[in-house]
Enzyme design. Structure first.
Site, PDB file in Angstrom:
ATOM      1  CG  PHE A  31      -2.085   1.396   1.260  1.00 39.70           C
ATOM      2  CD1 PHE A  31      -3.173   1.342   0.304  1.00 39.70           C
ATOM      3  CD2 PHE A  31      -1.242   2.556   2.166  1.00 39.70           C
ATOM      4  CE1 PHE A  31      -3.899   2.418   0.366  1.00 39.70           C
ATOM      5  CE2 PHE A  31      -2.428   3.780   1.541  1.00 39.70           C
ATOM      6  CZ  PHE A  31      -3.488   3.224   1.383  1.00 39.70           C
TER       7      PHE A  31
ATOM      8  CG  ASP B 244       5.488   3.452   1.773  1.00 37.29           C
ATOM      9  OD1 ASP B 244       5.689   3.882   3.222  1.00 37.29           O
ATOM     10  OD2 ASP B 244       4.575   3.165   1.307  1.00 37.29           O
TER      11      ASP B 244
ATOM     12  CE  LYS C  28      -0.944   5.233   7.629  1.00 36.90           C
ATOM     13  NZ  LYS C  28      -0.345   4.887   6.596  1.00 36.90           N
TER      14      LYS C  28
HETATM   15  C1  LIG Z   1      -1.181   5.114   5.184  1.00 34.38           C
HETATM   16  C2  LIG Z   1       0.154   5.335   3.822  1.00 34.38           C
HETATM   17  C3  LIG Z   1       0.421   5.605   2.683  1.00 34.38           C
HETATM   18  C4  LIG Z   1      -0.684   6.129   2.445  1.00 34.38           C
HETATM   19  O1  LIG Z   1      -0.308   7.503   3.415  1.00 34.38           O
HETATM   20  P1  LIG Z   1      -2.366   8.457   3.426  1.00 34.38           P
HETATM   21  O2  LIG Z   1      -1.065   9.299   4.287  1.00 34.38           O
HETATM   22  O3  LIG Z   1      -3.296   8.117   3.454  1.00 34.38           O
HETATM   23  O4  LIG Z   1      -1.587   9.252   1.434  1.00 34.38           O
HETATM   24  C5  LIG Z   1       1.536   5.085   2.041  1.00 34.38           C
HETATM   25  N1  LIG Z   1       2.433   3.863   2.125  1.00 34.38           N
HETATM   26  C6  LIG Z   1       2.257   3.865   3.871  1.00 34.38           C
HETATM   27  C7  LIG Z   1       3.167   2.504   3.681  1.00 34.38           C
HETATM   28  C8  LIG Z   1       0.640   3.198   4.334  1.00 34.38           C
HETATM   29  O5  LIG Z   1       1.067   2.938   5.814  1.00 34.38           O
END
Ligand SMILES: *Cc1c(COP(=O)(O)O)cnc(C)c1O
Length: 418
Positions: free
Chosen positions: A143, A228, A257
Protein backbone atom coordinates in the site's frame (compact mmCIF):
# COMPACT_ATOMS: atom_id res chain seq x y z
CA UNK A 1 -15.25 26.83 21.11
CA UNK A 2 -18.14 24.53 21.98
CA UNK A 3 -18.66 21.35 19.97
CA UNK A 4 -20.62 21.89 16.75
CA UNK A 5 -23.02 19.00 17.51
CA UNK A 6 -24.38 17.81 20.86
CA UNK A 7 -23.80 14.08 20.49
CA UNK A 8 -22.55 11.29 18.22
CA UNK A 9 -26.01 10.73 16.73
CA UNK A 10 -26.13 14.35 15.55
CA UNK A 11 -22.60 14.05 14.09
CA UNK A 12 -23.63 10.83 12.34
CA UNK A 13 -26.73 12.51 10.88
CA UNK A 14 -24.71 15.47 9.57
CA UNK A 15 -22.01 13.14 8.23
CA UNK A 16 -24.57 10.95 6.43
CA UNK A 17 -26.18 14.02 4.94
CA UNK A 18 -23.19 16.15 3.96
CA UNK A 19 -20.06 14.04 3.53
CA UNK A 20 -18.92 11.80 0.69
CA UNK A 21 -19.84 8.32 1.83
CA UNK A 22 -16.36 6.89 1.16
CA UNK A 23 -15.59 5.76 4.73
CA UNK A 24 -17.08 3.10 6.97
CA UNK A 25 -16.98 4.82 10.37
CA UNK A 26 -17.57 3.61 13.90
CA UNK A 27 -20.43 5.68 15.40
CA UNK A 28 -18.17 7.36 17.96
CA UNK A 29 -17.13 11.03 18.16
CA UNK A 30 -14.43 12.18 20.54
CA UNK A 31 -14.23 15.26 22.70
CA UNK A 32 -10.69 15.02 24.05
CA UNK A 33 -7.77 12.74 24.79
CA UNK A 34 -4.70 12.32 26.98
CA UNK A 35 -1.90 9.86 26.36
CA UNK A 36 -3.41 6.64 24.99
CA UNK A 37 -6.90 7.50 26.29
CA UNK A 38 -9.80 9.24 24.53
CA UNK A 39 -13.18 10.42 25.81
CA UNK A 40 -16.23 10.58 23.58
CA UNK A 41 -18.86 13.32 23.52
CA UNK A 42 -20.89 11.49 26.17
CA UNK A 43 -17.86 11.14 28.46
CA UNK A 44 -17.21 7.45 27.69
CA UNK A 45 -13.53 6.47 28.02
CA UNK A 46 -11.51 4.52 25.44
CA UNK A 47 -8.05 3.03 25.15
CA UNK A 48 -6.72 4.25 21.82
CA UNK A 49 -4.89 1.25 20.38
CA UNK A 50 -5.04 2.42 16.78
CA UNK A 51 -3.64 5.91 17.40
CA UNK A 52 -5.26 7.58 14.41
CA UNK A 53 -3.81 4.78 12.23
CA UNK A 54 -0.29 4.91 13.67
CA UNK A 55 -0.12 8.71 13.62
CA UNK A 56 -0.56 9.75 17.27
CA UNK A 57 3.01 8.95 18.17
CA UNK A 58 3.11 11.11 21.31
CA UNK A 59 -0.44 10.23 22.32
CA UNK A 60 -3.19 12.80 22.74
CA UNK A 61 -2.56 16.27 24.15
CA UNK A 62 1.14 15.66 24.79
CA UNK A 63 2.43 18.86 26.45
CA UNK A 64 5.39 19.17 24.08
CA UNK A 65 3.17 18.95 20.98
CA UNK A 66 0.56 21.28 22.49
CA UNK A 67 3.23 23.84 23.28
CA UNK A 68 5.02 23.62 19.93
CA UNK A 69 1.84 23.88 17.87
CA UNK A 70 0.25 26.60 20.05
CA UNK A 71 3.42 28.71 20.01
CA UNK A 72 3.72 28.36 16.25
CA UNK A 73 0.06 29.21 15.55
CA UNK A 74 0.43 32.30 17.73
CA UNK A 75 3.45 33.47 15.66
CA UNK A 76 2.48 32.40 12.13
CA UNK A 77 1.17 29.25 10.43
CA UNK A 78 2.19 29.38 6.80
CA UNK A 79 4.27 31.47 4.44
CA UNK A 80 4.98 28.92 1.63
CA UNK A 81 8.27 27.65 0.27
CA UNK A 82 8.89 31.00 -1.40
CA UNK A 83 10.72 31.82 1.86
CA UNK A 84 13.08 30.20 4.33
CA UNK A 85 11.21 28.26 7.04
CA UNK A 86 13.25 27.81 10.24
CA UNK A 87 11.09 24.98 11.63
CA UNK A 88 11.33 23.07 8.32
CA UNK A 89 15.11 23.37 8.24
CA UNK A 90 15.25 22.14 11.83
CA UNK A 91 12.96 19.16 11.09
CA UNK A 92 15.24 18.25 8.17
CA UNK A 93 18.30 18.53 10.41
CA UNK A 94 16.73 16.17 12.95
CA UNK A 95 15.57 13.64 10.34
CA UNK A 96 18.84 13.53 8.45
CA UNK A 97 20.75 13.10 11.73
CA UNK A 98 18.44 10.25 12.77
CA UNK A 99 18.62 8.45 9.41
CA UNK A 100 22.08 9.21 8.07
CA UNK A 101 20.44 10.30 4.81
CA UNK A 102 21.57 13.59 3.37
CA UNK A 103 18.47 15.65 2.66
CA UNK A 104 14.72 15.95 3.29
CA UNK A 105 11.76 17.10 1.20
CA UNK A 106 8.46 17.81 2.95
CA UNK A 107 4.90 17.23 1.78
CA UNK A 108 1.59 16.57 3.50
CA UNK A 109 0.83 12.86 3.38
CA UNK A 110 2.16 9.39 2.73
CA UNK A 111 0.80 9.28 -0.80
CA UNK A 112 2.56 12.54 -1.61
CA UNK A 113 5.82 11.24 -0.19
CA UNK A 114 5.59 8.24 -2.49
CA UNK A 115 4.69 10.46 -5.46
CA UNK A 116 7.83 12.50 -4.82
CA UNK A 117 9.91 9.33 -4.53
CA UNK A 118 8.54 7.98 -7.81
CA UNK A 119 9.24 11.26 -9.61
CA UNK A 120 12.74 11.48 -8.14
CA UNK A 121 13.56 7.91 -9.21
CA UNK A 122 12.32 8.55 -12.74
CA UNK A 123 14.09 11.89 -13.08
CA UNK A 124 17.37 10.45 -11.80
CA UNK A 125 17.25 7.58 -14.29
CA UNK A 126 16.34 10.03 -17.05
CA UNK A 127 19.30 12.26 -16.13
CA UNK A 128 21.80 9.40 -15.83
CA UNK A 129 20.63 6.97 -18.52
CA UNK A 130 18.08 8.71 -20.69
CA UNK A 131 14.35 8.16 -21.22
CA UNK A 132 12.79 4.70 -21.09
CA UNK A 133 14.54 3.57 -17.90
CA UNK A 134 11.60 4.21 -15.68
CA UNK A 135 10.47 0.89 -14.28
CA UNK A 136 9.97 0.63 -10.51
CA UNK A 137 9.70 -2.76 -8.84
CA UNK A 138 7.01 -2.87 -6.15
CA UNK A 139 5.43 -5.64 -4.09
CA UNK A 140 2.18 -7.52 -4.23
CA UNK A 141 0.08 -6.74 -1.15
CA UNK A 142 1.67 -3.29 -0.80
CA UNK A 143 0.00 0.00 0.00
CA UNK A 144 1.53 3.30 -1.08
CA UNK A 145 -1.47 5.66 -1.11
CA UNK A 146 -4.53 6.71 -3.07
CA UNK A 147 -3.23 9.27 -5.57
CA UNK A 148 -2.87 7.90 -9.10
CA UNK A 149 0.90 7.29 -9.01
CA UNK A 150 0.95 5.86 -5.49
CA UNK A 151 -2.14 3.83 -6.36
CA UNK A 152 -0.46 2.43 -9.46
CA UNK A 153 2.40 1.30 -7.19
CA UNK A 154 -0.05 -0.32 -4.74
CA UNK A 155 -0.24 -4.10 -5.06
CA UNK A 156 -3.90 -4.53 -4.23
CA UNK A 157 -6.13 -4.85 -7.33
CA UNK A 158 -9.27 -4.00 -5.34
CA UNK A 159 -7.98 -0.43 -4.86
CA UNK A 160 -7.36 -0.05 -8.62
CA UNK A 161 -10.77 -1.17 -9.83
CA UNK A 162 -12.53 1.43 -11.92
CA UNK A 163 -9.87 4.14 -11.62
CA UNK A 164 -7.92 3.45 -14.78
CA UNK A 165 -5.97 4.37 -16.69
CA UNK A 166 -3.29 4.37 -14.01
CA UNK A 167 0.29 5.45 -14.72
CA UNK A 168 2.42 2.57 -15.99
CA UNK A 169 5.99 1.69 -15.17
CA UNK A 170 5.42 -0.50 -12.11
CA UNK A 171 6.20 -4.19 -11.95
CA UNK A 172 4.79 -6.25 -9.09
CA UNK A 173 6.88 -8.82 -7.25
CA UNK A 174 5.77 -11.34 -4.65
CA UNK A 175 6.71 -10.02 -1.19
CA UNK A 176 9.70 -11.73 0.43
CA UNK A 177 10.68 -13.55 -2.80
CA UNK A 178 14.25 -12.66 -3.75
CA UNK A 179 14.43 -14.99 -6.76
CA UNK A 180 11.49 -13.19 -8.33
CA UNK A 181 13.26 -9.85 -7.75
CA UNK A 182 16.48 -11.17 -9.29
CA UNK A 183 14.52 -12.29 -12.35
CA UNK A 184 12.63 -8.99 -12.67
CA UNK A 185 15.35 -6.39 -12.13
CA UNK A 186 16.95 -5.20 -15.34
CA UNK A 187 18.57 -2.33 -17.18
CA UNK A 188 15.37 -0.30 -17.22
CA UNK A 189 14.74 -0.68 -13.47
CA UNK A 190 15.19 2.77 -11.90
CA UNK A 191 14.15 1.82 -8.35
CA UNK A 192 12.69 -0.71 -5.97
CA UNK A 193 10.01 0.57 -3.57
CA UNK A 194 8.83 -1.65 -0.70
CA UNK A 195 7.52 -1.47 2.87
CA UNK A 196 9.63 -3.02 5.67
CA UNK A 197 6.30 -4.15 7.15
CA UNK A 198 3.19 -4.17 4.97
CA UNK A 199 0.84 -2.32 7.28
CA UNK A 200 -2.36 -2.02 5.27
CA UNK A 201 -1.59 -5.44 3.80
CA UNK A 202 -2.25 -6.98 7.23
CA UNK A 203 0.95 -6.17 9.18
CA UNK A 204 3.21 -8.52 7.22
CA UNK A 205 6.93 -8.07 8.00
CA UNK A 206 9.60 -8.35 5.32
CA UNK A 207 12.45 -10.81 5.84
CA UNK A 208 15.66 -8.94 6.61
CA UNK A 209 17.47 -11.16 4.09
CA UNK A 210 15.00 -10.19 1.36
CA UNK A 211 15.42 -6.48 2.08
CA UNK A 212 19.21 -6.86 2.11
CA UNK A 213 19.00 -8.81 -1.15
CA UNK A 214 16.90 -6.08 -2.76
CA UNK A 215 19.40 -3.47 -1.59
CA UNK A 216 22.22 -5.50 -3.17
CA UNK A 217 20.31 -5.88 -6.44
CA UNK A 218 19.69 -2.13 -6.54
CA UNK A 219 23.36 -1.38 -5.97
CA UNK A 220 24.33 -3.80 -8.74
CA UNK A 221 21.90 -2.24 -11.22
CA UNK A 222 22.34 1.42 -10.28
CA UNK A 223 18.72 1.54 -9.12
CA UNK A 224 17.49 3.37 -6.02
CA UNK A 225 16.61 1.25 -3.00
CA UNK A 226 13.54 3.07 -1.65
CA UNK A 227 11.60 2.18 1.50
CA UNK A 228 8.07 3.26 2.25
CA UNK A 229 8.26 3.80 6.01
CA UNK A 230 5.10 5.91 6.13
CA UNK A 231 3.65 3.51 8.72
CA UNK A 232 6.80 1.97 10.24
CA UNK A 233 8.91 5.11 10.61
CA UNK A 234 9.38 7.52 13.55
CA UNK A 235 9.84 4.99 16.32
CA UNK A 236 6.82 2.80 15.63
CA UNK A 237 8.82 -0.46 15.55
CA UNK A 238 11.18 0.38 18.43
CA UNK A 239 13.87 1.88 16.19
CA UNK A 240 13.57 5.31 14.64
CA UNK A 241 13.20 3.61 11.24
CA UNK A 242 12.33 -0.05 10.65
CA UNK A 243 15.25 -0.50 8.24
CA UNK A 244 17.60 0.05 11.20
CA UNK A 245 16.58 -3.38 12.57
CA UNK A 246 18.20 -4.93 9.50
CA UNK A 247 21.34 -2.82 9.14
CA UNK A 248 20.21 -1.46 5.78
CA UNK A 249 21.27 1.74 4.02
CA UNK A 250 18.36 2.77 1.77
CA UNK A 251 18.85 5.52 -0.80
CA UNK A 252 15.46 6.99 0.02
CA UNK A 253 12.83 6.71 2.76
CA UNK A 254 9.21 7.91 2.68
CA UNK A 255 7.61 9.11 5.92
CA UNK A 256 4.30 10.55 7.06
CA UNK A 257 1.87 9.03 9.59
CA UNK A 258 3.72 9.34 12.92
CA UNK A 259 5.93 12.25 11.91
CA UNK A 260 3.63 15.07 13.00
CA UNK A 261 1.99 13.31 15.94
CA UNK A 262 -1.35 13.73 14.13
CA UNK A 263 -0.60 17.03 12.40
CA UNK A 264 -0.48 16.25 8.66
CA UNK A 265 3.08 16.15 7.31
CA UNK A 266 4.98 13.81 5.01
CA UNK A 267 8.63 13.64 4.10
CA UNK A 268 11.09 12.04 1.73
CA UNK A 269 14.62 11.51 2.97
CA UNK A 270 17.26 10.75 0.37
CA UNK A 271 21.00 10.63 -0.12
CA UNK A 272 22.60 13.82 -1.39
CA UNK A 273 23.41 11.95 -4.57
CA UNK A 274 19.76 11.07 -5.24
CA UNK A 275 18.25 14.34 -3.97
CA UNK A 276 20.33 16.45 -6.38
CA UNK A 277 18.18 15.25 -9.28
CA UNK A 278 15.29 17.50 -8.24
CA UNK A 279 16.14 21.13 -8.98
CA UNK A 280 14.01 24.30 -8.74
CA UNK A 281 10.84 23.91 -10.77
CA UNK A 282 10.87 20.09 -10.78
CA UNK A 283 8.67 19.39 -7.79
CA UNK A 284 7.00 21.16 -4.89
CA UNK A 285 4.08 21.56 -2.53
CA UNK A 286 2.33 24.74 -1.38
CA UNK A 287 1.73 23.49 2.14
CA UNK A 288 4.65 21.03 2.30
CA UNK A 289 6.71 21.48 5.46
CA UNK A 290 4.95 24.65 6.52
CA UNK A 291 5.88 26.17 9.84
CA UNK A 292 2.98 24.64 11.74
CA UNK A 293 3.46 21.08 10.49
CA UNK A 294 7.23 21.33 10.80
CA UNK A 295 6.98 22.62 14.38
CA UNK A 296 4.85 19.56 15.17
CA UNK A 297 7.42 17.25 13.55
CA UNK A 298 10.24 18.89 15.51
CA UNK A 299 8.28 18.40 18.75
CA UNK A 300 7.71 14.72 17.93
CA UNK A 301 11.35 14.09 16.98
CA UNK A 302 12.77 16.00 19.95
CA UNK A 303 10.40 14.32 22.41
CA UNK A 304 11.21 10.81 21.14
CA UNK A 305 14.88 11.64 21.74
CA UNK A 306 14.57 13.56 25.03
CA UNK A 307 12.09 11.15 26.62
CA UNK A 308 13.91 8.06 25.31
CA UNK A 309 10.71 6.63 23.83
CA UNK A 310 12.26 3.90 21.65
CA UNK A 311 13.12 1.40 24.41
CA UNK A 312 9.64 1.70 25.94
CA UNK A 313 8.15 1.00 22.49
CA UNK A 314 10.09 -2.27 22.41
CA UNK A 315 9.10 -3.09 25.99
CA UNK A 316 5.40 -2.23 25.59
CA UNK A 317 5.29 -3.95 22.19
CA UNK A 318 6.76 -7.05 23.82
CA UNK A 319 4.22 -6.89 26.64
CA UNK A 320 1.34 -6.53 24.19
CA UNK A 321 2.66 -9.32 22.00
CA UNK A 322 3.11 -11.68 24.97
CA UNK A 323 -0.42 -10.91 26.13
CA UNK A 324 -1.79 -11.59 22.66
CA UNK A 325 0.17 -14.86 22.45
CA UNK A 326 -1.27 -15.91 25.82
CA UNK A 327 -4.74 -15.01 24.55
CA UNK A 328 -4.11 -17.07 21.41
CA UNK A 329 -3.14 -20.05 23.59
CA UNK A 330 -6.46 -19.78 25.50
CA UNK A 331 -8.79 -18.80 22.68
CA UNK A 332 -9.22 -20.72 19.43
CA UNK A 333 -10.53 -17.54 17.72
CA UNK A 334 -7.10 -15.86 18.07
CA UNK A 335 -4.27 -16.86 15.74
CA UNK A 336 -0.88 -15.57 14.69
CA UNK A 337 0.54 -12.26 15.93
CA UNK A 338 2.86 -10.36 13.56
CA UNK A 339 4.73 -7.08 13.45
CA UNK A 340 7.33 -5.20 15.45
CA UNK A 341 7.27 -2.79 18.36
CA UNK A 342 3.89 -1.12 18.58
CA UNK A 343 2.68 -2.13 15.12
CA UNK A 344 1.02 -5.51 15.54
CA UNK A 345 -1.42 -7.57 13.49
CA UNK A 346 -3.47 -10.34 15.07
CA UNK A 347 -5.21 -12.96 12.94
CA UNK A 348 -8.65 -13.88 14.21
CA UNK A 349 -11.19 -16.49 13.18
CA UNK A 350 -14.15 -14.19 13.67
CA UNK A 351 -15.19 -11.26 11.49
CA UNK A 352 -12.55 -8.66 12.38
CA UNK A 353 -14.98 -5.80 11.70
CA UNK A 354 -17.47 -7.25 14.20
CA UNK A 355 -14.65 -7.80 16.68
CA UNK A 356 -13.35 -4.22 16.26
CA UNK A 357 -16.89 -2.93 16.90
CA UNK A 358 -17.19 -5.16 19.97
CA UNK A 359 -13.82 -3.85 21.19
CA UNK A 360 -15.13 -0.28 20.87
CA UNK A 361 -18.14 -1.38 22.92
CA UNK A 362 -15.66 -2.45 25.59
CA UNK A 363 -13.74 0.82 25.40
CA UNK A 364 -10.88 -0.37 23.17
CA UNK A 365 -10.14 1.17 19.79
CA UNK A 366 -8.50 -1.16 17.24
CA UNK A 367 -8.79 -1.52 13.48
CA UNK A 368 -9.89 -4.43 11.30
CA UNK A 369 -7.11 -3.93 8.78
CA UNK A 370 -8.12 -7.11 6.90
CA UNK A 371 -11.32 -9.20 7.10
CA UNK A 372 -9.61 -11.63 9.51
CA UNK A 373 -6.87 -9.42 10.99
CA UNK A 374 -6.90 -6.74 13.68
CA UNK A 375 -4.24 -4.02 13.71
CA UNK A 376 -2.97 -2.49 16.94
CA UNK A 377 -0.88 0.68 16.83
CA UNK A 378 -1.18 2.54 20.14
CA UNK A 379 0.74 5.77 20.82
CA UNK A 380 4.44 5.33 21.57
CA UNK A 381 3.74 6.60 25.11
CA UNK A 382 1.33 3.75 25.94
CA UNK A 383 1.79 2.46 29.50
CA UNK A 384 1.89 -1.06 30.94
CA UNK A 385 -1.47 -0.39 32.62
CA UNK A 386 -2.94 0.63 29.24
CA UNK A 387 -1.61 -2.55 27.60
CA UNK A 388 -2.98 -4.78 30.36
CA UNK A 389 -6.37 -3.07 30.25
CA UNK A 390 -6.48 -3.40 26.45
CA UNK A 391 -5.86 -7.15 26.67
CA UNK A 392 -8.73 -7.52 29.15
CA UNK A 393 -11.04 -5.50 26.90
CA UNK A 394 -10.05 -7.55 23.84
CA UNK A 395 -10.91 -10.79 25.61
CA UNK A 396 -14.26 -9.37 26.74
CA UNK A 397 -14.95 -8.34 23.13
CA UNK A 398 -14.14 -11.88 21.96
CA UNK A 399 -16.68 -13.16 24.48
CA UNK A 400 -19.23 -10.68 23.17
CA UNK A 401 -18.69 -11.70 19.56
CA UNK A 402 -18.70 -15.44 20.37
CA UNK A 403 -21.84 -15.08 22.50
CA UNK A 404 -23.52 -13.19 19.70
CA UNK A 405 -22.51 -15.88 17.20
CA UNK A 406 -23.78 -18.56 19.55
CA UNK A 407 -26.99 -16.58 19.90
CA UNK A 408 -27.37 -16.28 16.12
CA UNK A 409 -26.86 -20.00 15.68
CA UNK A 410 -29.42 -20.72 18.38
CA UNK A 411 -31.82 -18.27 16.73
CA UNK A 412 -31.18 -19.96 13.38
CA UNK A 413 -31.98 -23.36 14.87
CA UNK A 414 -35.15 -21.98 16.41
CA UNK A 415 -36.20 -20.67 13.03
CA UNK A 416 -35.49 -24.04 11.41
CA UNK A 417 -37.54 -25.72 14.12
CA UNK A 418 -40.61 -23.54 13.53
C1 LIG B 1 -0.86 5.11 5.13
C2 LIG B 1 0.20 4.75 4.16
C3 LIG B 1 0.39 5.46 2.98
C4 LIG B 1 -0.53 6.57 2.55
O1 LIG B 1 -0.49 7.64 3.43
P1 LIG B 1 -1.59 8.82 3.30
O2 LIG B 1 -1.12 9.82 4.29
O3 LIG B 1 -2.92 8.21 3.62
O4 LIG B 1 -1.52 9.31 1.90
C5 LIG B 1 1.44 5.10 2.16
N1 LIG B 1 2.27 4.11 2.48
C6 LIG B 1 2.12 3.39 3.61
C7 LIG B 1 3.09 2.30 3.92
C8 LIG B 1 1.08 3.68 4.49
O5 LIG B 1 0.91 2.95 5.59
Amino acid sequence: MSAPYPDAAAVAAASDRHLFQNYRRQPIAFARGRGARLWDLAGGEYLDFIGGIATSSLGHAHPALVRAVSDQVARYVHVSNLYLIPEQARAAELLTAASGLGRAFFCNSGAEANEAAIKLARRRAHDLRGPGEYEILVAQGSFHGRTLGALAATGNPAYHAGFGPLPGGFRFLPYNDLEAAEAAIGPNTCAVLVEPIQGEGGVVPADGAWLAGLQGLCRGHGALFMLDEVQTGIGRTGRMFAYQHHGLAPDLVCLAKGLGGGVPIGAVLATDDAARHLVPGDHGSTFGGNALASAAACAVLETIASDGLLDPVTAMGGRLRAGLAALAARRPEVGAVRGAGLLLGVDVQVDAAALAAACAGRGLLVNNVRPLTLRLAPPLVVTAADVDAALVALEQALDDVSRRRGGDEAAGKDQEAT
